[in-house]
Design a protein around this motif. Structure first.
Motif, short mmCIF file in Angstrom:
data_model
loop_
_atom_site.label_atom_id
_atom_site.label_comp_id
_atom_site.label_asym_id
_atom_site.label_seq_id
_atom_site.Cartn_x
_atom_site.Cartn_y
_atom_site.Cartn_z
N SER A 188 -20.76 -13.40 -133.75
CA SER A 188 -21.16 -14.59 -134.49
C SER A 188 -22.64 -14.91 -134.38
CB SER A 188 -20.35 -15.81 -134.00
OG SER A 188 -18.97 -15.59 -134.15
N SER A 189 -23.21 -14.71 -133.19
CA SER A 189 -24.61 -15.13 -132.98
C SER A 189 -25.57 -14.05 -133.44
CB SER A 189 -24.83 -15.41 -131.50
OG SER A 189 -24.83 -14.20 -130.76
N PRO A 190 -26.79 -14.43 -133.84
CA PRO A 190 -27.80 -13.43 -134.24
C PRO A 190 -28.08 -12.42 -133.12
CG PRO A 190 -28.47 -15.62 -134.94
CD PRO A 190 -27.26 -15.80 -134.08
N TYR A 191 -28.20 -12.90 -131.90
CA TYR A 191 -28.45 -12.02 -130.76
C TYR A 191 -27.29 -11.05 -130.57
CZ TYR A 191 -29.61 -10.71 -125.93
OH TYR A 191 -29.91 -10.02 -124.77
N ASP A 229 -19.55 -11.73 -128.05
CA ASP A 229 -19.58 -13.15 -128.40
C ASP A 229 -19.58 -14.02 -127.14
OD1 ASP A 229 -19.83 -13.40 -131.11
OD2 ASP A 229 -17.70 -13.30 -131.52
N ARG A 230 -18.78 -13.62 -126.19
CA ARG A 230 -18.66 -14.43 -124.96
C ARG A 230 -19.99 -14.56 -124.23
NH1 ARG A 230 -14.45 -13.46 -119.91
NH2 ARG A 230 -15.30 -15.11 -118.57
N TYR A 231 -20.78 -13.48 -124.23
CA TYR A 231 -22.00 -13.49 -123.44
C TYR A 231 -23.26 -13.77 -124.26
CZ TYR A 231 -19.22 -11.67 -119.61
OH TYR A 231 -18.28 -11.53 -118.63
N THR A 232 -23.12 -13.92 -125.56
CA THR A 232 -24.33 -14.14 -126.38
C THR A 232 -24.35 -15.46 -127.12
OG1 THR A 232 -23.32 -12.96 -128.26
CG2 THR A 232 -24.70 -11.68 -126.76
N ILE A 233 -23.18 -16.09 -127.29
CA ILE A 233 -23.17 -17.39 -127.96
C ILE A 233 -23.70 -18.44 -127.01
CG2 ILE A 233 -21.72 -19.20 -128.94
CD1 ILE A 233 -19.91 -17.07 -130.05
N SER A 234 -24.77 -19.11 -127.44
CA SER A 234 -25.40 -20.10 -126.59
C SER A 234 -25.73 -21.33 -127.41
CB SER A 234 -26.70 -19.51 -125.99
OG SER A 234 -27.46 -20.52 -125.36
N PRO A 235 -25.62 -22.51 -126.82
CA PRO A 235 -25.93 -23.74 -127.58
C PRO A 235 -27.41 -23.95 -127.80
CG PRO A 235 -25.38 -24.28 -125.32
CD PRO A 235 -25.13 -22.81 -125.46
N THR A 236 -28.26 -23.20 -127.14
CA THR A 236 -29.70 -23.39 -127.27
C THR A 236 -30.38 -22.06 -127.60
OG1 THR A 236 -30.24 -22.88 -124.97
CG2 THR A 236 -29.58 -25.15 -125.46
N ASN A 237 -31.67 -22.16 -127.90
CA ASN A 237 -32.45 -20.96 -128.18
C ASN A 237 -33.36 -20.60 -127.00
OD1 ASN A 237 -31.43 -20.47 -130.76
ND2 ASN A 237 -32.79 -22.03 -131.63
N GLU A 238 -32.92 -20.91 -125.82
CA GLU A 238 -33.72 -20.61 -124.64
C GLU A 238 -33.73 -19.11 -124.37
OE1 GLU A 238 -31.94 -22.87 -121.55
OE2 GLU A 238 -32.76 -24.79 -122.25
#
Length: 351
Positions: free
Chosen positions: A271-274, A315-324
């Motif tokens: 899901s996340s770009p990263y 997904d588990r290790y890359t979805i993050s609520p921030t762009n830190e």
């Protein structure tokens, strides 16, 4: 213990509706289908008719399978339920990754398997964890491998028979002649799966889909780009022409088709770009690893399915609520590409 594989629909975080996404995707697939049919008609009417009928047979099989499924579920409006499941996308994709010599009964079997086992058994549209069309391709390859030929059975010894560029190159240890000019390799005038060979057209259509936000550009760009870097470095270390070698490697085996139409499936990719970038780099690594160190010289099919399995973990290790930690992520991406190139360079020819 309850195990949940929560999946997203294609319009998740997308300004387009699912219907709009599928419409754009179908239009591009029909363009590839039309160009493919046109090319095969230049080889003979029987070739052209076969290409068209393969797509038609796959479509009919997929629709009948979905209709039977919803009938057994006692859906009140079966036609509406089938249309909401978009079986035509899977059916066209499946047909386009088959060679022209594939018998119709194999097309029917694979299309049914794609829909039933690849999608419906997981709960239907948007719930599958693997790309359904690739599941069908694996099934027919394992069940009818000797039937998947790039020439019609009745013309097995004519001027258009013979091995595909991928199998020819594999037979030379990946350092011989591909048997097709680089121009024809990208235009698509050579034998292979009926929709995979038109690399230049697929790139143009991929750019269109990315502009329309139908697919995430990171997936094809990092997949094809990483494949190019890996093969460029491998050729450089082993004394081959790096630029020409890399262009040939990404032009054969359905790599560009897989990168644009298969890898970008929003249901089976992170899901996340990263996460999408890591997913694409991993697919490129496995493509080259399987291509050089297995009996499957194309490598694209299994590499995408392997990464489909890893999607929940990514997904588990890359979805993050921030762009830190953006700089740290960039270092990881560069490191992953470098490690992939190093490993493939070492593994190539069993070094």
């Amino acid at each position: 213990m309850k195990i949940i594989f929560k999946r997203t629909t294609p319009n998740y975080r997308n300004i387009l509706s699912t219907q709009e996404i599928m419409l754009y995707l179908t239009i591009t697939l029909l363009i590839v289908s039309a160009v493919s049919a046109g090319y095969y008609f230049t080889l003979g009417a029987d070739y052209g008719i076969k290409a068209v009928l393969m797509i038609a047979v796959s479509l009919i099989s997929a629709y009948l399978c979905e209709a039977a499924y919803f009938y057994m579920l006692k859906e009140k409006d079966i036609l509406k339920a089938v249309n909401r499941s978009f079986p035509y996308v899977t059916a066209i994709l499946f047909a386009l990754i088959l060679p022209i010599g594939t018998p119709y009964y194999v097309v029917i079997s694979g299309s049914l398997f794609s829909i039933l086992i690849g999608k419906l058994i997981f709960g239907g549209f948007g719930q599958n964890i693997f790309n359904p069309a690739l599941i069908g391709r694996v099934f027919v390859m394992m069940s009818y491998g000797d039937k998947l030929t790039a020439v019609l059975p009745s013309k097995a010894v004519d001027s258009v028979s013979g091995a595909t560029p991928t199998t020819m190159l594999s037979g030379t240890g990946w350092s011989g002649n591909v048997g097709v000019s680089l121009t024809n390799l990208y235009i698509g005038f050579y034998k292979g799966s009926i929709g995979e060979t038109f690399a230049l057209l697929i790139i143009i259509l991929g750019i269109f889909l990315a502009i329309k936000k139908v697919l995430d550009w990171r997936l094809p760009v990092f997949y094809i780009g990483t494949s190019f870097i890996i093969t460029f470095i491998t050729a450089l270390v082993h004394g081959l022409s790096p630029f020409g070698f890399a262009l040939v490697q990404i032009g054969i085996g359905g790599l560009i088709f897989g990168g644009v139409f298969m890898l970008t499936d929003p249901v089976t990719s992170p899901s996340s770009p990263y996460g999408k970038i890591i997913f694409a780099i991993g697919a490129a690594f496995f493509t080259m690893l399987l291509r050089y160190r297995s009996n499957m010289p194309e490598g694209v099919l299994y590499s995408i399915l392997i990464m489909n399995m890893l999607t929940p973990m990514i997904d588990r290790y890359t979805i993050s609520p921030t762009n830190e930690n953006e700089n740290r992520k960039k270092i990881y991406v560069i490191g992953l590409i470098g490690i992939s190139a190093l490993l493939i360079t070492l593994f190539w020819r069993g070094a």
